[in-house]
Design a protein around this motif. Structure first.
Motif, PDB file in Angstrom:
ATOM      1  N   ASP A 105       0.814  -1.218   0.000  1.00 45.78           N
ATOM      2  CA  ASP A 105       0.000   0.000   0.000  1.00 45.78           C
ATOM      3  C   ASP A 105       0.844   1.264   0.000  1.00 45.78           C
ATOM      4  OD1 ASP A 105      -2.114  -1.704   0.157  1.00 45.78           O
ATOM      5  OD2 ASP A 105      -2.660  -1.227   2.220  1.00 45.78           O
ATOM      6  N   ASP A 106       1.795   1.316   0.953  1.00 49.97           N
ATOM      7  CA  ASP A 106       2.563   2.543   1.129  1.00 49.97           C
ATOM      8  C   ASP A 106       3.418   2.843  -0.092  1.00 49.97           C
ATOM      9  OD1 ASP A 106       2.987   4.712   2.918  1.00 49.97           O
ATOM     10  OD2 ASP A 106       4.993   3.967   3.312  1.00 49.97           O
ATOM     11  N   ALA A 107       4.026   1.808  -0.655  1.00 49.56           N
ATOM     12  CA  ALA A 107       4.876   2.001  -1.836  1.00 49.56           C
ATOM     13  C   ALA A 107       4.065   2.541  -3.016  1.00 49.56           C
ATOM     14  CB  ALA A 107       5.545   0.678  -2.212  1.00 49.56           C
ATOM     15  N   ILE A 108       2.890   1.965  -3.236  1.00 43.98           N
ATOM     16  CA  ILE A 108       2.049   2.399  -4.356  1.00 43.98           C
ATOM     17  C   ILE A 108       1.564   3.826  -4.145  1.00 43.98           C
ATOM     18  CG2 ILE A 108      -0.155   2.026  -5.521  1.00 43.98           C
ATOM     19  CD1 ILE A 108       0.283  -0.989  -5.061  1.00 43.98           C
ATOM     20  N   LEU A 109       1.049   4.109  -2.938  1.00 44.56           N
ATOM     21  CA  LEU A 109       0.496   5.440  -2.680  1.00 44.56           C
ATOM     22  C   LEU A 109       1.565   6.521  -2.743  1.00 44.56           C
ATOM     23  CD1 LEU A 109      -1.977   4.576   0.219  1.00 44.56           C
ATOM     24  CD2 LEU A 109      -2.569   5.222  -2.122  1.00 44.56           C
ATOM     25  N   THR A 110       2.746   6.237  -2.216  1.00 45.90           N
ATOM     26  CA  THR A 110       3.834   7.217  -2.263  1.00 45.90           C
ATOM     27  C   THR A 110       4.233   7.508  -3.703  1.00 45.90           C
ATOM     28  OG1 THR A 110       4.655   6.519  -0.096  1.00 45.90           O
ATOM     29  CG2 THR A 110       6.192   7.697  -1.521  1.00 45.90           C
ATOM     30  N   THR A 111       4.278   6.478  -4.535  1.00 51.39           N
ATOM     31  CA  THR A 111       4.634   6.659  -5.945  1.00 51.39           C
ATOM     32  C   THR A 111       3.577   7.472  -6.678  1.00 51.39           C
ATOM     33  OG1 THR A 111       5.859   4.579  -5.954  1.00 51.39           O
ATOM     34  CG2 THR A 111       5.164   5.436  -8.085  1.00 51.39           C
ATOM     35  N   VAL A 112       2.313   7.184  -6.403  1.00 51.30           N
ATOM     36  CA  VAL A 112       1.230   7.953  -7.029  1.00 51.30           C
ATOM     37  C   VAL A 112       1.290   9.407  -6.582  1.00 51.30           C
ATOM     38  CG1 VAL A 112      -1.278   8.261  -7.129  1.00 51.30           C
ATOM     39  CG2 VAL A 112      -0.292   5.974  -7.376  1.00 51.30           C
ATOM     40  N   ALA A 113       1.554   9.641  -5.281  1.00 53.16           N
ATOM     41  CA  ALA A 113       1.643  11.012  -4.772  1.00 53.16           C
ATOM     42  C   ALA A 113       2.752  11.789  -5.481  1.00 53.16           C
ATOM     43  CB  ALA A 113       1.883  11.005  -3.267  1.00 53.16           C
ATOM     44  N   LYS A 114       3.887  11.153  -5.677  1.00 55.39           N
ATOM     45  CA  LYS A 114       4.995  11.813  -6.376  1.00 55.39           C
ATOM     46  C   LYS A 114       4.613  12.149  -7.814  1.00 55.39           C
ATOM     47  CE  LYS A 114       8.768   9.826  -3.643  1.00 55.39           C
ATOM     48  NZ  LYS A 114       9.902   8.862  -3.647  1.00 55.39           N
ATOM     49  N   GLU A 115       3.867  11.261  -8.454  1.00 54.18           N
ATOM     50  CA  GLU A 115       3.447  11.508  -9.825  1.00 54.18           C
ATOM     51  C   GLU A 115       2.471  12.682  -9.889  1.00 54.18           C
ATOM     52  OE1 GLU A 115       3.706  10.372 -13.958  1.00 54.18           O
ATOM     53  OE2 GLU A 115       4.904   9.979 -12.158  1.00 54.18           O
ATOM     54  N   LEU A 116       1.549  12.754  -8.932  1.00 53.62           N
ATOM     55  CA  LEU A 116       0.611  13.880  -8.877  1.00 53.62           C
ATOM     56  C   LEU A 116       1.363  15.189  -8.649  1.00 53.62           C
ATOM     57  CD1 LEU A 116      -2.198  12.285  -6.658  1.00 53.62           C
ATOM     58  CD2 LEU A 116      -2.310  12.734  -9.111  1.00 53.62           C
ATOM     59  N   GLU A 117       2.333  15.169  -7.753  1.00 54.24           N
ATOM     60  CA  GLU A 117       3.058  16.395  -7.436  1.00 54.24           C
ATOM     61  C   GLU A 117       3.962  16.822  -8.590  1.00 54.24           C
ATOM     62  OE1 GLU A 117       4.666  15.561  -3.506  1.00 54.24           O
ATOM     63  OE2 GLU A 117       2.876  16.497  -2.626  1.00 54.24           O
ATOM     64  N   SER A 118       4.368  15.874  -9.433  1.00 53.06           N
ATOM     65  CA  SER A 118       5.141  16.244 -10.625  1.00 53.06           C
ATOM     66  C   SER A 118       4.294  17.047 -11.599  1.00 53.06           C
ATOM     67  CB  SER A 118       5.681  14.982 -11.315  1.00 53.06           C
ATOM     68  OG  SER A 118       4.647  14.297 -12.012  1.00 53.06           O
ATOM     69  N   GLU A 119       2.963  16.970 -11.420  1.00 56.03           N
ATOM     70  CA  GLU A 119       2.030  17.745 -12.252  1.00 56.03           C
ATOM     71  C   GLU A 119       1.533  18.994 -11.523  1.00 56.03           C
ATOM     72  OE1 GLU A 119       1.116  17.348 -15.307  1.00 56.03           O
ATOM     73  OE2 GLU A 119       1.849  15.339 -15.820  1.00 56.03           O
ATOM     74  N   GLY A 120       2.168  19.330 -10.407  1.00 56.87           N
ATOM     75  CA  GLY A 120       1.771  20.527  -9.660  1.00 56.87           C
ATOM     76  C   GLY A 120       0.571  20.329  -8.772  1.00 56.87           C
ATOM     77  N   LEU A 121       0.186  19.072  -8.515  1.00 55.42           N
ATOM     78  CA  LEU A 121      -0.971  18.763  -7.675  1.00 55.42           C
ATOM     79  C   LEU A 121      -0.473  18.335  -6.297  1.00 55.42           C
ATOM     80  CD1 LEU A 121      -2.897  16.710 -10.368  1.00 55.42           C
ATOM     81  CD2 LEU A 121      -3.529  18.995  -9.553  1.00 55.42           C
ATOM     82  N   GLN A 122      -0.582  19.217  -5.323  1.00 59.01           N
ATOM     83  CA  GLN A 122      -0.071  18.949  -3.980  1.00 59.01           C
ATOM     84  C   GLN A 122      -0.970  17.951  -3.256  1.00 59.01           C
ATOM     85  OE1 GLN A 122      -0.093  22.367  -1.402  1.00 59.01           O
ATOM     86  NE2 GLN A 122       0.417  21.166   0.411  1.00 59.01           N
ATOM     87  N   VAL A 123      -0.377  16.911  -2.680  1.00 62.57           N
ATOM     88  CA  VAL A 123      -1.127  15.938  -1.890  1.00 62.57           C
ATOM     89  C   VAL A 123      -1.083  16.372  -0.427  1.00 62.57           C
ATOM     90  CG1 VAL A 123      -1.300  13.525  -1.174  1.00 62.57           C
ATOM     91  CG2 VAL A 123      -0.614  14.086  -3.513  1.00 62.57           C
ATOM     92  N   ALA A 124      -2.257  16.461   0.198  1.00 59.04           N
ATOM     93  CA  ALA A 124      -2.363  16.965   1.568  1.00 59.04           C
ATOM     94  C   ALA A 124      -3.028  15.926   2.466  1.00 59.04           C
ATOM     95  CB  ALA A 124      -3.180  18.260   1.595  1.00 59.04           C
ATOM     96  N   SER A 125      -2.760  15.999   3.748  1.00 57.88           N
ATOM     97  CA  SER A 125      -3.424  15.136   4.724  1.00 57.88           C
ATOM     98  C   SER A 125      -4.871  15.583   4.898  1.00 57.88           C
ATOM     99  CB  SER A 125      -2.713  15.214   6.069  1.00 57.88           C
ATOM    100  OG  SER A 125      -3.504  14.623   7.087  1.00 57.88           O
ATOM    101  N   ALA A 126      -5.763  14.619   5.028  1.00 58.54           N
ATOM    102  CA  ALA A 126      -7.167  14.939   5.299  1.00 58.54           C
ATOM    103  C   ALA A 126      -7.316  15.704   6.599  1.00 58.54           C
ATOM    104  CB  ALA A 126      -7.989  13.655   5.349  1.00 58.54           C
ATOM    105  N   LEU A 127      -6.374  15.513   7.531  1.00 57.82           N
ATOM    106  CA  LEU A 127      -6.472  16.196   8.817  1.00 57.82           C
ATOM    107  C   LEU A 127      -6.280  17.706   8.686  1.00 57.82           C
ATOM    108  CD1 LEU A 127      -4.609  13.640  11.115  1.00 57.82           C
ATOM    109  CD2 LEU A 127      -7.070  14.109  11.021  1.00 57.82           C
ATOM    110  N   THR A 128      -5.758  18.188   7.562  1.00 58.50           N
ATOM    111  CA  THR A 128      -5.689  19.635   7.345  1.00 58.50           C
ATOM    112  C   THR A 128      -7.058  20.206   6.986  1.00 58.50           C
ATOM    113  OG1 THR A 128      -5.146  19.400   4.979  1.00 58.50           O
ATOM    114  CG2 THR A 128      -3.299  19.455   6.540  1.00 58.50           C
ATOM    115  N   ILE A 129      -7.968  19.332   6.556  1.00 58.01           N
ATOM    116  CA  ILE A 129      -9.326  19.758   6.192  1.00 58.01           C
ATOM    117  C   ILE A 129     -10.310  19.456   7.317  1.00 58.01           C
ATOM    118  CG2 ILE A 129     -11.179  19.541   4.475  1.00 58.01           C
ATOM    119  CD1 ILE A 129      -8.624  20.660   3.302  1.00 58.01           C
ATOM    120  N   VAL A 130     -10.171  18.281   7.923  1.00 54.81           N
ATOM    121  CA  VAL A 130     -11.089  17.866   8.999  1.00 54.81           C
ATOM    122  C   VAL A 130     -10.269  17.389  10.206  1.00 54.81           C
ATOM    123  CG1 VAL A 130     -13.226  17.340   7.773  1.00 54.81           C
ATOM    124  CG2 VAL A 130     -11.335  15.703   7.664  1.00 54.81           C
TER     125      VAL A 130
END
Length: 275
Positions: A105-130
């Protein structure tokens, strides 16, 4: 002044709904991606725009968020892991998978997050919203764990951390100083049911944040459903790591736990590592 737009990558359960509602309360716009066979499509009613995709359609997901000018993305909700094994990735997702040594899980999600951020899409913790759905430290039920339950919590803590460090799961179940079940792809509720069948009543569930885990994604979670399953299986105590975990329907869950004599503790390293 332009209104900020939040993107949600939505799995199952109530978590994506809570994030969407929390973002709207903060005056933010919300768009979300849901997945066939995983997401409750009623989520569309809580968003300003919504698209349903199949897991693995990474290019379409990125294009959707960029079209809406999304600034932050939150990953919220469970993905049914056995069903997810049958996904059909697009070429972009396939290239990412080929780079991975581990498919945890962690390996896949971390890789996806890096790919999103390479497109300028910041990944944030849900705890910053709720932030109110975070697990507090200490005993949160009226009743406190007895001596054996405390011993089982402390016994299970380092073992759960070790399993987490291998990206296997976030929880295990202990009874009288013995591990009776370890969480795998089936999830926490199924693990509790298995422990009840194997060891009977009086089991202790220990759920922790994986060492080295990205705290923006896949945080350990418990709540009303967990307590209901504990009642069904006769489990007596839940310890879930405080700070980096989520606790849903806290008021109802704690009231139900109190009614059935179940003890719930927000675990800290300081408490668990005492001699």
């Amino acid at each position: 002044m332009q209104i900020e737009t939040i993107g949600i990558i939505a799995g199952g359960g109530q978590f994506p709904f809570l994030v969407a509602q929390g973002a709207h309360r903060r005056g933010l716009k919300v768009v979300a991606v849901g997945f066939s066979d995983h997401t409750d499509m009623e989520l569309a009613k809580e968003t300003d725009d919504f698209i349903e995709l199949h897991i693995g359609q990474l290019n379409k997901l990125i294009r959707f968020f960029k079209r809406h000018g999304v600034s932050r993305i939150v990953l919220a909700g469970a993905i049914n892991k056995p069903r997810a094994l049958h996904f059909k990735p697009d070429l972009r997702a396939m290239k990412l998978l080929f780079k991975l040594r581990s498919k945890g899980d962690d390996a896949i999600l971390t890789t996806v997050a890096k790919e999103l951020e390479s497109e300028g899409l910041q990944v944030a913790s849900a705890l910053t919203i709720v932030p109110d759905i975070g697990t507090p430290a200490g005993v949160i039920t009226r009743g406190k764990p007895n001596a054996q339950e405390w011993a089982d919590l402390r016994y299970g803590w380092p073992k759960a951390k070790a399993i987490g460090s291998m990206d296997i799961g976030q929880s295990l179940v202990v009874k009288n100083g013995m591990v009776v079940a370890v969480e795998g792809p089936e999830g926490t509720d199924a693990t509790l049911r298995r422990s009840g069948e194997l060891a009977g009543p009086g089991c202790v569930l220990v759920k922790v944040y994986k060492p080295g885990q990205d705290n923006r994604m896949d945080l350990p979670a418990a709540g009303l459903q967990t307590v209901q399953t504990m009642i069904e299986t006769g489990a007596s105590c839940l310890g879930i790591e405080a700070g980096n975990s989520l606790f849903f329907d806290a008021e109802e869950a704690i009231a139900l736990a109190d009614k059935h004599g179940i003890h719930i503790v927000g675990l800290t390293a300081e408490e668990m590592e005492q001699e």
